[in-house]
Design a protein around this motif. Structure first.
Motif, PDB file in Angstrom:
ATOM      1  N   THR A   1       3.704  -3.002   2.311  1.00  0.00           N
ATOM      2  CA  THR A   1       2.288  -2.353   3.291  1.00  0.00           C
ATOM      3  C   THR A   1       3.299  -1.903   4.225  1.00  0.00           C
TER       4      THR A   1
ATOM      5  N   VAL B   1      -0.883  -4.907   0.159  1.00  0.00           N
ATOM      6  CA  VAL B   1      -1.889  -3.617   0.808  1.00  0.00           C
ATOM      7  C   VAL B   1      -3.311  -3.686   0.515  1.00  0.00           C
TER       8      VAL B   1
ATOM      9  N   GLY C   1      -0.336   2.054   2.931  1.00  0.00           N
ATOM     10  CA  GLY C   1      -0.301   0.407   2.718  1.00  0.00           C
ATOM     11  C   GLY C   1      -1.593   0.857   2.851  1.00  0.00           C
TER      12      GLY C   1
END
Length: 348
Positions: free
Chosen positions: A184, A213, A227
């Motif tokens: 992320t 993500v 991310g």
């Protein structure tokens, strides 16, 4: 040897049109047609085709159900012939997940210019399918399960860094495998996949629903954030621009490049110019050579560049062209590409 094609469609008109269009090519031979999956099952046994064209909506058994059985029992190259609408996008994307090589729209018996373009597209995709590497569902799952485990959460990435990805035939599934392995806090990812306008939205939504993500269909002037993944809309070139506020997406409907809009070359070229080496380029499976020149520009600008290897590519056209140009610094199997790209973006 001509490519032997079996057409599976419940419409006599579509079967006739596809037969007529395909038989124009000297290297393609329609050896039979089937009106439904049950008829197709017998014709496959009798005729042993090299490629099947498969309708999605049919009586008795739909194309998706038939494809599931086919890829489990007798994996072979399949090109879906579907209605290219937003409503039909999820089913077509599901067919690609199940192992179909590619898709084309239903043929229309209309103006000569459109029919000529359709003929070129259909012939090209049948030829690519005949050369494609087809794996059973079990083989594809085994490849996913064998992806080396790595703890990406401990990585610290360079600031103002970008990952740029391009793909075509087989690319929706290859992109998915890469994106599912991104943490992320990874650098922003910009993606060009050759895809129709009505499919790119559905593709972004499907990816966003499964990845850690956040995945978007890119918008004009949208700021790139860590991310997040930005997918080029079908029928729009995606490029990036550096501003005082950071990198932003730029969309345009400029001329087709390498017969495509969006084009991978245009994305990679913009990344090479905007980042001055602060990016990694990744070229995945796809027919043709779009992206090879752009990847070379990225490498010449000082960017690490990665091409998917031949063994794991559905079609080794685009990555193969990049390797031939010496545009790819690294050549990796699909299950190692996410890690390689992330490592190249790490602070040393």
């Amino acid at each position: 040897m001509a490519i032997k094609v079996l057409i599976v469609d419940d419409s006599p008109l579509i079967r006739g049109l596809l037969t007529e269009i395909l038989n124009v090519a000297p290297d393609i031979n329609v050896i039979g047609t089937a009106e439904d999956p049950f008829d197709a099952r017998e014709k496959i046994k009798q005729l042993n085709p090299d490629v099947i064209t498969l309708d999605i909506e049919m009586p008795r058994m739909d194309g998706i159900s038939f494809l599931k059985n086919l890829m489990r029992l007798r994996p072979m190259p399949v090109v879906m012939v579907s209605t290219l609408t937003a409503e039909g996008a999820p089913a077509t994307l599901q067919a690609l997940e199940l192992g179909a090589v590619d898709y084309v729209s239903k043929p229309k018996n209309n103006v000569a210019e459109a029919l000529t373009e359709y003929q070129f597209e259909l012939h090209t995709k049948i030829r690519a399918a005949a050369l494609a590497k087809i794996r059973s569902n079990a083989e594809r799952q085994k490849a996913v399960d064998s992806t080396p485990h790595f703890n990406a959460s401990k990585y610290t990435f360079k600031s103002d860094y970008i990952l740029a990805v391009g793909a075509s035939t087989g690319g929706t599934e290859a992109i998915k495998e890469v994106v599912l392995n991104l943490p992320t806090h990874c650098p922003p990812v910009v993606v060009t996949q050759h895809i129709p306008p009505m499919f790119s939205t559905s593709f972004a939504i499907r990816l966003n629903n499964t990845a850690a993500v956040t995945v978007h269909e890119a918008c004009h002037n949208q700021k790139l954030e860590p991310g997040h993944v930005y997918i080029a809309p079908g029928d729009d070139h995606l490029t990036i621009k550096k501003t005082a506020l950071g990198y932003i997406c730029q969309l345009d409907k400029g001329p087709l490049i390498n017969r495509h809009r969006p084009a991978v070359d245009k994305l990679f070229s913009s990344v090479a110019q905007a980042t001055k080496g602060n990016a990694t380029g990744v070229i995945l499976t796809g027919m043709g050579a779009d992206g090879a020149q752009g990847l070379l520009e990225m490498r010449q600008a000082g960017c690490p560049t990665i091409a998917q290897d031949e063994a794991t590519s559905v079609v080794w056209g685009m990555p193969g062209a990049a390797v031939q140009l010496n545009a790819a610094q690294f050549v990796e199997p699909l299950n190692k590409i996410a890690k390689k790209a992330l490592m190249s973006a790490c602070k040393r």
